[in-house]
Design an enzyme around this catalytic site. Sequence first.
Site, short mmCIF file in Angstrom:
data_model
loop_
_atom_site.label_atom_id
_atom_site.label_comp_id
_atom_site.label_asym_id
_atom_site.label_seq_id
_atom_site.Cartn_x
_atom_site.Cartn_y
_atom_site.Cartn_z
N ASN A 153 35.84 41.21 35.58
CA ASN A 153 36.37 40.20 36.50
C ASN A 153 37.36 39.27 35.83
O ASN A 153 38.22 38.68 36.50
CB ASN A 153 35.22 39.38 37.11
N CYS A 178 26.74 34.85 40.82
CA CYS A 178 27.08 36.25 40.66
C CYS A 178 28.60 36.30 40.76
O CYS A 178 29.26 35.66 39.95
CB CYS A 178 26.37 37.14 41.68
#
Lengths: 324, 627
Positions: B250, B338
């Site tokens: 990410n 998350c």
Amino acid sequence: MLRSSQPLTGPNRKRCREDEMLLGTVLEEGERGFIIDTRSAQAAKQARMTGGGTEPKSSYPQWRRLHRPLERGRPLQESFIKLVEACNDASISMDRWLSRLESCRWLSHVKAALSTACLAAQCMDREEASVLVHGVEGTDTTLLVTALAQVILDPSCRTLVGFQGLLEREWIEAGHPFHLRCARSAYSHARLKQEAPLFLLFLDCVWQLSRQFPFSLEFSECLLLTLFDNAYASAYGTFLCNNEKERCLCKVKESTHSLWAWLNQPAERKKYLNPLYSHNALVVWPSVEPQSIQLWQGLFLRWIRPSQYLDEAWAEIQRLAESN
Amino acid sequence: FRTLLVLQVENVKLLDRYTNRKAANGTLYLTATHLIYVDASAEVRKETWILHHHIATVEKLPLTTAGYPLLIHCKNFHVAHFVIGQERDCHEVYTSLLKLSQPVKPEELYAFSYNPKMSKENREIGWKLIDLKVDYQRMGIPNDYWEITDVNKDYEVCNTYPPEIVVPRAANKAVVIGSSRFRSRGRIPVLSYLYKENNAAICRCSQPLSGFSARCLEDEQMLQAIREANPGSPFMYVVDTRPKLNAMANRAAGKGYENEDNYDNIRFKFIGIENIHVMRNSLQKLLEVCEMKSPSMSDFLTGLENSGWLRHIKAVMDAGVFLAKAVKDEKASVLVHCSDGWDRTAQVCSVASILLDPFYRTFKGFMVLIEKEWIAMGHKFAHRCGHLDGDPKEVSPVFTQFVECVWQLMQQFPCTFEFNERFLLEIHDHVYSCQFGNFLGTCHKEREDVKIFEKTHSLWPFLLQKKQELRNPLYRGFTAYKELQPNTLPFSFQFWCGMYNRFDKGMHPKQCVLDHLLSCVSQKMKLEDNASELENKLPCLDGPSEACSLSKVGSAASKTPMLNTPQDYEAEPPPGLSNGASAGDLDVVSDVDQKHTEISCHRDLHDLNDTVDVLDSEAKDGKPQHH
């Protein structure tokens, strides 16, 4: 329902008129019976080479033979040992756990035993046919099937007293060699040839029935655990020796106390009763789908995880049942 | 239900894993909201109800000698295998179900037409049943360290958060706004649960937009404020529930995770729960295992292992346990996230709250928990549960896993929840049914925009009405257990037959202990009432003899032995041996689950006003079906 050991047909296909007559007397003219052989067809055939064998159709025309192989002996003991090892492994991952549960095959043996007992019960209850059960010696898988079938069929075998009677009849007097089979259990390094947990497998199957029919057994899991304990090591003489003859020779009845006498004392007895019991006059047909068969946590995880919360639940159930 | 009929088809068989061609012929009805199959062949009329919204897929199977098969998979794991006599009928049912089961616009959802007999006032009161402010008060908030702020009242901070959120007093508006610019979707760290006993807090947020090296002063101040709101601990945990690899990936997209070097006194930890795609596939595999016909024990266990399902359940539970331990034992606050902070984060915060606080194990508390962590804090129910025709890759059993964690806890701690398994199943059913407005859309703002509070009903009063059937007879009360410390070794996790093979009645225990105990409890309460009534009326009478006979009647009725038939115990049935599985088991005591759905549906259906409008408004183009 009858039980025996294997016929000694041998490689030369010996016949025995008396044996044929004996089985003949069980059936009426034109009636059919079933022989449930707890060996695979191949194993049964191979047994002839060592003097054993199966009942040839030509000599026993009224009997139809069904083979339902059930594990016994060393492989069954290995299955038990592997399961106990898996339960004790504190660092095991979920995948590894399921994999070991599958590869030890204990639950497969439970499923097979229940299925075979149900088959025997079905023959009697649905087909109204007589059944002869045997394996090799008639002392292991044979007794597993006949005893379990009776619990399924007969409500009186599901009472506390009836179940004890069943054990006396189908396991102890029938000559299951407890001394050999329940020698050391799962932790011992001495892998004895004659050791095998048939009796535990029977108790596990009975536990499965109690889970599926929670009202239909008069006795609780506590009784099953006590029986397991006493089969392996006991202050009582009930499970000593391998058969009645040995018990006679060892003067067991004169020199020891009976487990049943202890269990049935009013104060003790309470512990072994199922608070939910309600007489069920019907046959109890269990489901043998994998989803219906569970690991007997009360036995296999007994010393591994605390039972406090489950005990409290049972105490509540007892309380509710009593107040009703 | 004849007046609202869309379609009626005769000569339909409903097969299950036990019956084969011996299944009886029945009638299939399609209404605006349900599929209803009626088998009137036996003495006992059997009805099977399926809500259209529950249908996930409809498939035509290859022609058999018995007719034209239609296989329906439902989102609540009901699998219905129909065989229809005529091909034309089969096709008509197929196309109708495709249309009826996949609404396109939110207004088509059942909640907007569901209209039980209820006054407007009662409906509004239903929406006010759960007030999150009351729960915060229960935690002692507002207090010296935490406050309920309305900085988000116009959704300026975060449009997927509720208008009122709990933040540290020390975090002023600038810090809040600044932090919101550094968090994915503006989902800033907010309080989920405060453990009063030691001031440790569980907070939740989404991933920081840190990339490889970006920093944000306000976000760092926000975390500092959270840490300092717990003076009892020198550090706080920051828990990323993703696998490390995913989180690192990410970063390339300008997001990522907190760098311990930039944030004072944090201990960072990855927990490694897999993403929604992995979970969707895992469930798919699990369901395939559940549908296997007569699998061996090996097939089943291997299939269960290969699905990975219990491994994932354990991962969620482990995370909840970690949070609870950090708060209770280490007295440290925890910030959880998350990616977007509304899937794994919601699961983990919910489980931790249940472990820590007995309130959330009561009826009211559980409803509050769901309203707080899932509904108010935002969760893409519409996408995850496939309410509308949308991207199949967004569908994932996130809420299902949470519900299963609760069930697993019930197995370990049978006396500690006020409610029973049926309560969980009902909630799960209604998350997918769209009969009530609570789970529509994705966040509070969206629900306001679509006006659910004016136009739909809340689930909670509906469930509370049924409390007697949904309670746990073994519940030992609020104070019996405080924190729960579950065993999380693999053997502690059981396969939930009641959820994933719920409708395969033959697999479940043949006698229902729950019903018996519930009747004991209600008998007990009735008897106690009777006894005191009698005592008041006739003070001279010796003992409540009437009460005793009452109890015998009650227990006899509920323990009536159930007739059950043997299944097929053969691998290959020997010739001549009947296989005992007769056409249709005699359900003398019909299973409660089915009945529940039936009864509640009956009531709903009778009270429906004209819903034909719903069908008229649907898209007329034959959209190719895919779920």
